[in-house]
Scaffold this active site. Sequence first.
Site, PDB file in Angstrom:
ATOM      1  N   ASP A 167       0.816  -1.224   0.000  1.00 53.80           N
ATOM      2  CA  ASP A 167       0.000   0.000   0.000  1.00 53.80           C
ATOM      3  C   ASP A 167       0.849   1.273   0.000  1.00 53.80           C
ATOM      4  O   ASP A 167       0.469   2.271  -0.593  1.00 53.80           O
ATOM      5  CB  ASP A 167      -0.926   0.014   1.218  1.00 53.80           C
ATOM      6  CG  ASP A 167      -1.937  -1.111   1.150  1.00 53.80           C
ATOM      7  OD1 ASP A 167      -2.974  -0.929   0.504  1.00 53.80           O
ATOM      8  OD2 ASP A 167      -1.676  -2.185   1.711  1.00 53.80           O
ATOM      9  N   HIS A 406      -1.787   4.708  14.276  1.00 53.57           N
ATOM     10  CA  HIS A 406      -2.669   3.567  14.063  1.00 53.57           C
ATOM     11  C   HIS A 406      -2.012   2.282  14.526  1.00 53.57           C
ATOM     12  O   HIS A 406      -0.781   2.185  14.575  1.00 53.57           O
ATOM     13  CB  HIS A 406      -3.106   3.452  12.588  1.00 53.57           C
ATOM     14  CG  HIS A 406      -1.975   3.289  11.618  1.00 53.57           C
ATOM     15  ND1 HIS A 406      -1.598   2.080  11.088  1.00 53.57           N
ATOM     16  CD2 HIS A 406      -1.133   4.201  11.093  1.00 53.57           C
ATOM     17  CE1 HIS A 406      -0.576   2.257  10.256  1.00 53.57           C
ATOM     18  NE2 HIS A 406      -0.266   3.522  10.247  1.00 53.57           N
TER      19      HIS A 406
END
Length: 544
Positions: A167, A406
């Site tokens: 990603d 995160h």
Amino acid sequence: KRIRPRQCLPVIPQGIGRSRFFLAIDELSSQLGNENVEVNDKPLDDGWYMEPPNTHDGMAITDEEELVASAVVYPGSTDDVQKIVQWANKYLIPLHPISMGRNFGYGGAAPRVRGAVVIDLGKRMNKILDINPDDSTCLVEPGVSYYGLYEEVQRRGYKHLWIDVPDLGGGSVLGNALDHGVGYTPYGDHWAMHSGLEVVTPTGEVVRTGMGALPGNNTWQVFPYGFGPFIDGIFSQSNYGIVTKMGFGLMPNPGGHESFLYTFEKEEDLEQLVEIVRPLRIAMILENAANIRHALQVLALSGKPRSAFYEGEGAFPREKMNEHLKDHPYGACTWLYFGTCYGPKEARQLKLDIIHREFMKVPGARRIDPAVLPPSDYFWSRDKIASGEPDLEELAWVNWWPNGGHVAFSPVAPTRGVDALRLWQMAKKHWIASGLDFFLDFVVGLRELHLIVECVYDRDDPKQRSTALEVMRSLIDEGAEEGYGEYRTHLLLSDQVAGTYSWNDNALMKFNEKLKDCLDPNGILAPGRSGIWPARYRGRGWEI
Ligand code: ADP
């Protein structure tokens, strides 16, 4: 920029006196050069994705000082790595190797043992040692990023070669594969696509695996197994060696590609969709790792903070999500499927037609026509990634909260509707209870799906940080009760996750410990990585 001032003296590892530690540091500096040994006595700068810190986790979920390096060293060669390892054995100093330190959401560059010396391999060992245009292979050092490899393939004019990117394209090709990372072309299983390692063992020997053990070979990157036991596996997600070279197969340019996007309305549609996906994926009609995403992430991918959409407390309300999505080209929906077909037009059209027919069996399914999407749409970022071009668009959702961090819950399940739904319901329950938002992505490898639940928090909000960690702990336990285990985890959660792989009275961990004690008798290499503690540390309160 988020920079932490520091009141304390430089941290040193447990079990060594301060003066002896600095004596040891001087000795190492004289071997490697002063400029290649840095004591960590500066403020902790979190940097950002492209300039990640190598002294701590830039997205720390506990106090930054808890998991912090005493020093960082920069080897320039395999020989230097051997010297560092021998030095650590002499002084019993824990080491923590990183390639580029972009392991965000899983601990970044932070060592599990406070005061360990970080070996930043990437800074100086960053050479692409080989790209073979005939065999379609490459051999890289730890500091080669996806961007670096991509640019070099382009620079050499190898139009017939693709690379596979995850990603985000800034990470180390070697580091990502070692941690079982995935990408989105048909070569997405990075570990499966590797062939050959060079490893410095915890006692300082150098081993080449597979055909690399045969002097004068020309097969190191084309046949991974060599002769005898296939030992490569013990160097992934482990603390049994420092990998200094790694080979990979590169995908041939398939002669065209076409990405597609379907949306699905209801939460429950997940079950039917996953049932449709499984046979298509196993038969490779769906050719790349599926991305079934929850639609809330679309709002976050705009780069705008949560407060731009909703100011209230608690989990993001569904009605609000739909309200905002109505104005988006994707429209109101719950799930999005991003995929890509490969090959010349005629070849891919056959597959696209089958996929369309099958996906449209889900009531309310919609195909989004890429032609109506502006060039800035996230769809085009997925299209780039699925065709082997590195990208950074994915960073946008981290801005959901100010100072966004995160942490991920990443369980593995079979690609079955009931399992996907069960995991979704489990995650949803904790999402609502915690009030922190989750971004969910079901990634279908081949037969398995990895669910990635990213929990986002404000790094400057201690309450949010501790809630995020607690919620991860609950999900791991609850997942394990239902038979789901994580494929990868944050370094602070490693003991817990390793503990869930407990079949037959923890036989696997006993085996891992036996290997650890044999290969690393002084317990200097990455103690605690993946929950594997050397004898010197076991049962002394390190496990959490
Ligand atoms: P990235 O590849 O995203 O930059 P890291 O460099 O942080 O990630 O690597 C991810 C993890 O893999 C590290 O925390 C470390 O534990 C392990 N690792 C990375 N590179 C090596 C290596 N060359 N040898 C052994 N372990 C490594």
